[in-house]
Design a protein around this motif. Structure first.
Motif, PDB file in Angstrom:
ATOM      1  N   GLU A 132       0.830  -1.206   0.000  1.00  0.00           N
ATOM      2  CA  GLU A 132       0.000   0.000   0.000  1.00  0.00           C
ATOM      3  C   GLU A 132       0.868   1.261   0.000  1.00  0.00           C
ATOM      4  O   GLU A 132       0.623   2.203  -0.773  1.00  0.00           O
ATOM      5  CB  GLU A 132      -0.913  -0.004   1.230  1.00  0.00           C
ATOM      6  N   LEU A 133       1.894   1.270   0.834  1.00  0.00           N
ATOM      7  CA  LEU A 133       2.779   2.428   0.897  1.00  0.00           C
ATOM      8  C   LEU A 133       3.510   2.627  -0.429  1.00  0.00           C
ATOM      9  O   LEU A 133       3.612   3.760  -0.929  1.00  0.00           O
ATOM     10  CB  LEU A 133       3.788   2.271   2.041  1.00  0.00           C
ATOM     11  N   LEU A 134       3.994   1.550  -1.009  1.00  0.00           N
ATOM     12  CA  LEU A 134       4.717   1.664  -2.284  1.00  0.00           C
ATOM     13  C   LEU A 134       3.800   2.167  -3.396  1.00  0.00           C
ATOM     14  O   LEU A 134       4.162   3.066  -4.142  1.00  0.00           O
ATOM     15  CB  LEU A 134       5.343   0.320  -2.673  1.00  0.00           C
ATOM     16  N   ARG A 135       2.611   1.605  -3.485  1.00  0.00           N
ATOM     17  CA  ARG A 135       1.681   2.045  -4.541  1.00  0.00           C
ATOM     18  C   ARG A 135       1.279   3.516  -4.344  1.00  0.00           C
ATOM     19  O   ARG A 135       1.211   4.280  -5.316  1.00  0.00           O
ATOM     20  CB  ARG A 135       0.468   1.135  -4.579  1.00  0.00           C
ATOM     21  N   ASP A 136       1.025   3.913  -3.100  1.00  0.00           N
ATOM     22  CA  ASP A 136       0.686   5.309  -2.827  1.00  0.00           C
ATOM     23  C   ASP A 136       1.852   6.236  -3.183  1.00  0.00           C
ATOM     24  O   ASP A 136       1.652   7.317  -3.746  1.00  0.00           O
ATOM     25  CB  ASP A 136       0.314   5.507  -1.350  1.00  0.00           C
ATOM     26  N   HIS A 137       3.055   5.804  -2.848  1.00  0.00           N
ATOM     27  CA  HIS A 137       4.249   6.598  -3.145  1.00  0.00           C
ATOM     28  C   HIS A 137       4.402   6.797  -4.656  1.00  0.00           C
ATOM     29  O   HIS A 137       4.614   7.919  -5.119  1.00  0.00           O
ATOM     30  CB  HIS A 137       5.488   5.902  -2.564  1.00  0.00           C
TER      31      HIS A 137
END
Length: 181
Positions: A132-137
């Motif tokens: 989730e963090l990677l995709r949001d980033h």
């Protein structure tokens, strides 16, 4: 290595590679969520993929931080500061999440029964948070940073950033190849 035409194409290529590796990790993680011994045999492969993701993330972050962000700061263009701080913080958070996931995976093999199931749930949660963090980033980069770069940098500045990014990429290729990534 063929030089890219501009920094955005370089970073988009990185993004694609990161998302492909993330998909592989998610598939391996799902397989691992079965608590059978056969699933545990996939543990070294999943751990290797997490380490490869860490290398990819480090390379991507350095491209942004050492070439693009440093140029934006050197140019004293205040409009770039609002994009830089959150992205650098996310780079640190992504590194931390990868380390937590790697640690959790390392301890999984020594666990048995109910303890193993709880560890599997923790790994699944860590994997979800990382994804989730990677995709949001990456979404933030696409929607905010990249359009900003196009407006901010002239062609000479883009060429300079691209040259620096290619140099960083070259530094990562040898260690990645040595590890079999």
């Amino acid at each position: 290595m063929k030089q890219s035409l501009e920094p955005i194409s370089t970073l988009k290529k990185d993004q694609k590679s990161l998302l492909e590796r993330l998909k592989t990790i998610e598939k391996l993680s799902e397989f691992l969520s079965r608590t059978s011994q056969k699933a545990l045999n996939g543990l070294p492969l999943l751990t290797a993929q997490i380490k490869a993701l860490q290398l990819d993330l480090q390379c991507h972050a350095q491209k942004e931080e050492q070439s693009l962000f440093s140029l934006m700061i050197d140019m004293e263009r205040d409009q770039g500061a609002g994009f830089i701080v959150p992205l650098v913080t996310e780079h640190c958070d992504l590194e931390t999440r990868c380390n937590e996931l790697e640690t959790a995976l390392d301890s999984l093999g020594s666990r048995q029964g109910e303890e193993r199931r709880w560890q599997m749930l923790k790994i699944k949660e860590l994997m979800h948070d990382l994804a989730e963090l990677l995709r949001d980033h990456l979404h933030t980069e696409l929607k905010n940073l990249f359009p900003h770069i196009l407006q901010m940098l002239d062609s000479r500045e883009r060429a300079l950033v691209t040259e620096q990014m290619d140099s960083i990429q070259n530094r990562y290729e040898e260690p990645a190849a040595a590890l079999g990534y």
